[in-house]
Design an enzyme around this catalytic site. Structure first.
Site, PDB file in Angstrom:
ATOM      1  N   GLY A  48       0.774  -1.243   0.000  1.00  0.00           N
ATOM      2  CA  GLY A  48       0.000   0.000   0.000  1.00  0.00           C
ATOM      3  C   GLY A  48       0.802   1.288   0.000  1.00  0.00           C
ATOM      4  O   GLY A  48       0.305   2.318  -0.453  1.00  0.00           O
ATOM      5  N   GLU A 102       4.376   3.826   6.144  1.00  0.00           N
ATOM      6  CA  GLU A 102       3.140   3.028   6.065  1.00  0.00           C
ATOM      7  C   GLU A 102       2.063   3.825   5.335  1.00  0.00           C
ATOM      8  O   GLU A 102       2.056   5.061   5.361  1.00  0.00           O
ATOM      9  CB  GLU A 102       2.719   2.680   7.508  1.00  0.00           C
ATOM     10  CG  GLU A 102       1.446   1.903   7.659  1.00  0.00           C
ATOM     11  CD  GLU A 102       1.484   0.501   7.056  1.00  0.00           C
ATOM     12  OE1 GLU A 102       1.622   0.414   5.815  1.00  0.00           O
ATOM     13  OE2 GLU A 102       1.335  -0.484   7.789  1.00  0.00           O
ATOM     14  N   ASP A 103       1.133   3.106   4.698  1.00  0.00           N
ATOM     15  CA  ASP A 103       0.052   3.793   3.986  1.00  0.00           C
ATOM     16  C   ASP A 103      -1.007   4.336   4.929  1.00  0.00           C
ATOM     17  O   ASP A 103      -1.421   5.490   4.834  1.00  0.00           O
ATOM     18  CB  ASP A 103      -0.588   2.878   2.922  1.00  0.00           C
ATOM     19  CG  ASP A 103      -1.064   1.529   3.475  1.00  0.00           C
ATOM     20  OD1 ASP A 103      -0.818   1.254   4.672  1.00  0.00           O
ATOM     21  OD2 ASP A 103      -1.663   0.762   2.713  1.00  0.00           O
ATOM     22  N   ASP A 106      -4.940   2.253  11.037  1.00  0.00           N
ATOM     23  CA  ASP A 106      -6.368   2.139  11.331  1.00  0.00           C
ATOM     24  C   ASP A 106      -6.508   1.814  12.826  1.00  0.00           C
ATOM     25  O   ASP A 106      -6.473   2.721  13.655  1.00  0.00           O
ATOM     26  CB  ASP A 106      -6.899   1.031  10.392  1.00  0.00           C
ATOM     27  CG  ASP A 106      -8.393   0.884  10.414  1.00  0.00           C
ATOM     28  OD1 ASP A 106      -9.039   1.356   9.474  1.00  0.00           O
ATOM     29  OD2 ASP A 106      -8.919   0.280  11.348  1.00  0.00           O
ATOM     30  N   PHE A 155     -13.888   3.719   4.627  1.00  0.00           N
ATOM     31  CA  PHE A 155     -12.938   2.947   3.815  1.00  0.00           C
ATOM     32  C   PHE A 155     -12.518   3.749   2.587  1.00  0.00           C
ATOM     33  O   PHE A 155     -13.361   4.307   1.880  1.00  0.00           O
ATOM     34  CB  PHE A 155     -13.587   1.620   3.386  1.00  0.00           C
ATOM     35  CG  PHE A 155     -12.633   0.711   2.684  1.00  0.00           C
ATOM     36  CD1 PHE A 155     -11.686  -0.018   3.388  1.00  0.00           C
ATOM     37  CD2 PHE A 155     -12.646   0.613   1.294  1.00  0.00           C
ATOM     38  CE1 PHE A 155     -10.784  -0.848   2.741  1.00  0.00           C
ATOM     39  CE2 PHE A 155     -11.747  -0.220   0.630  1.00  0.00           C
ATOM     40  CZ  PHE A 155     -10.814  -0.949   1.359  1.00  0.00           C
ATOM     41  N   ILE A 156     -11.224   3.802   2.332  1.00  0.00           N
ATOM     42  CA  ILE A 156     -10.726   4.588   1.196  1.00  0.00           C
ATOM     43  C   ILE A 156      -9.842   3.726   0.264  1.00  0.00           C
ATOM     44  O   ILE A 156      -9.304   2.699   0.677  1.00  0.00           O
ATOM     45  CB  ILE A 156      -9.947   5.839   1.674  1.00  0.00           C
ATOM     46  CG1 ILE A 156      -8.843   5.485   2.679  1.00  0.00           C
ATOM     47  CG2 ILE A 156     -10.847   6.840   2.334  1.00  0.00           C
ATOM     48  CD1 ILE A 156      -7.511   5.575   2.118  1.00  0.00           C
TER      49      ILE A 156
HETATM   50  P1  5GP Z   1      -4.537  -1.686  11.354  1.00  0.00           P
HETATM   51  O1  5GP Z   1      -3.697  -2.831  11.848  1.00  0.00           O
HETATM   52  O2  5GP Z   1      -3.977  -0.343  11.726  1.00  0.00           O
HETATM   53  O3  5GP Z   1      -5.977  -1.833  11.802  1.00  0.00           O
HETATM   54  O4  5GP Z   1      -4.641  -1.826   9.784  1.00  0.00           O
HETATM   55  C1  5GP Z   1      -3.710  -1.315   8.921  1.00  0.00           C
HETATM   56  C2  5GP Z   1      -3.897  -1.895   7.543  1.00  0.00           C
HETATM   57  O5  5GP Z   1      -5.283  -2.052   7.210  1.00  0.00           O
HETATM   58  C3  5GP Z   1      -3.345  -0.953   6.485  1.00  0.00           C
HETATM   59  O6  5GP Z   1      -1.972  -1.161   6.250  1.00  0.00           O
HETATM   60  C4  5GP Z   1      -4.210  -1.264   5.291  1.00  0.00           C
HETATM   61  O7  5GP Z   1      -3.669  -2.361   4.585  1.00  0.00           O
HETATM   62  C5  5GP Z   1      -5.538  -1.682   5.878  1.00  0.00           C
HETATM   63  N1  5GP Z   1      -6.537  -0.586   5.877  1.00  0.00           N
HETATM   64  C6  5GP Z   1      -7.039   0.053   6.954  1.00  0.00           C
HETATM   65  N2  5GP Z   1      -7.947   0.979   6.596  1.00  0.00           N
HETATM   66  C7  5GP Z   1      -8.002   0.948   5.248  1.00  0.00           C
HETATM   67  C8  5GP Z   1      -8.767   1.710   4.270  1.00  0.00           C
HETATM   68  O8  5GP Z   1      -9.577   2.600   4.559  1.00  0.00           O
HETATM   69  N3  5GP Z   1      -8.551   1.382   2.962  1.00  0.00           N
HETATM   70  C9  5GP Z   1      -7.672   0.425   2.577  1.00  0.00           C
HETATM   71  N4  5GP Z   1      -7.534   0.206   1.274  1.00  0.00           N
HETATM   72  N5  5GP Z   1      -6.942  -0.301   3.467  1.00  0.00           N
HETATM   73  C10 5GP Z   1      -7.115  -0.037   4.793  1.00  0.00           C
END
Ligand code: 5GP
Length: 179
Positions: A48, A102-103, A106, A155-156
């Site tokens: 990402g 990181e992208d 969340d 969600f994006i």
């Molecule tokens: P976390 O462990 O912080 O909950 O999740 C992080 C990962 O979830 C990100 O690296 C990404 O791959 C995915 N993710 C979380 N929110 C989004 C979103 O709104 N869109 C997309 N495409 N991926 C997301």
């Protein structure tokens, strides 16, 4: 407003390329200022973050290195929420300043786990640079050093981020339209 269709979901323009690049340049300036003498190693988390990493690197003017890693689920035994393994980091990070690129953060669980893994390798310092953060979804106490943009919980896709593998190629960021 432009809308796009990816599989069963419709998305609308949320953050323009122009706005993204402005914020990425600002983050790069902060890093140039903070880490001028640190020779940092940037650790870009694929897939990402590839566009963010590319644009960020173009604005960095300090001596630095880059490595690309992936967080891989254990084959066959993993559903979402499962612990992921770090693959692809071939550099010795002992005593080094590391910046995770990181992208999106969340819940922060992925980042917390990655931080633990990297800190176990005895770096001098580990910092986090995230293109996007959803502050209201954070479940862990995480200090994110560099944030391009805070966004709501929706969600994006676009600018490297996907929906089921698609949509990474869009230059702007799109948010889902809830029907
Ligand atoms: P976390 O462990 O912080 O909950 O999740 C992080 C990962 O979830 C990100 O690296 C990404 O791959 C995915 N993710 C979380 N929110 C989004 C979103 O709104 N869109 C997309 N495409 N991926 C997301």
């Amino acid at each position: 407003m432009e809308t796009i269709q990816i599989k069963d979901k419709r998305f609308k323009t949320f953050i323009s390329e122009e706005q993204i690049l402005k914020e990425v340049a600002r983050v790069a300036d902060e890093i140039n200022r903070d880490l001028a003498d640190a020779n940092p190693l940037f650790v870009s988390v694929l897939n990402g973050s590839f566009m963010f990493t590319s644009d960020l690197m173009k604005h960095l003017t300090i001596p630095c290195e880059i490595s690309f890693v992936k967080l891989a689920s254990y084959q066959g035994t993993c559903t979402s929420g499962c612990v992921k393994e770090l693959v692809g980091l071939n550099n010795d990070i002992t005593g080094r300043t590391v910046v995770i690129v990181e992208d999106i953060v969340d819940t922060g669980l992925t980042m917390e786990r990655l931080l633990e893994t990297l800190k176990a390798k005895n770096p001098k310092d580990v910092r986090i640079a995230s293109l996007l953060v959803k502050p209201d979804k954070l479940k862990v106490d995480l200090h994110i050093d560099y944030v391009a943009m805070n966004i709501p919980n929706d969600f994006i896709v676009g600018y490297g981020l996907d929906y089921d593998g698609l949509g990474r190629n869009y230059r702007d960021i799109y948010t889902v339209i809830e029907d």
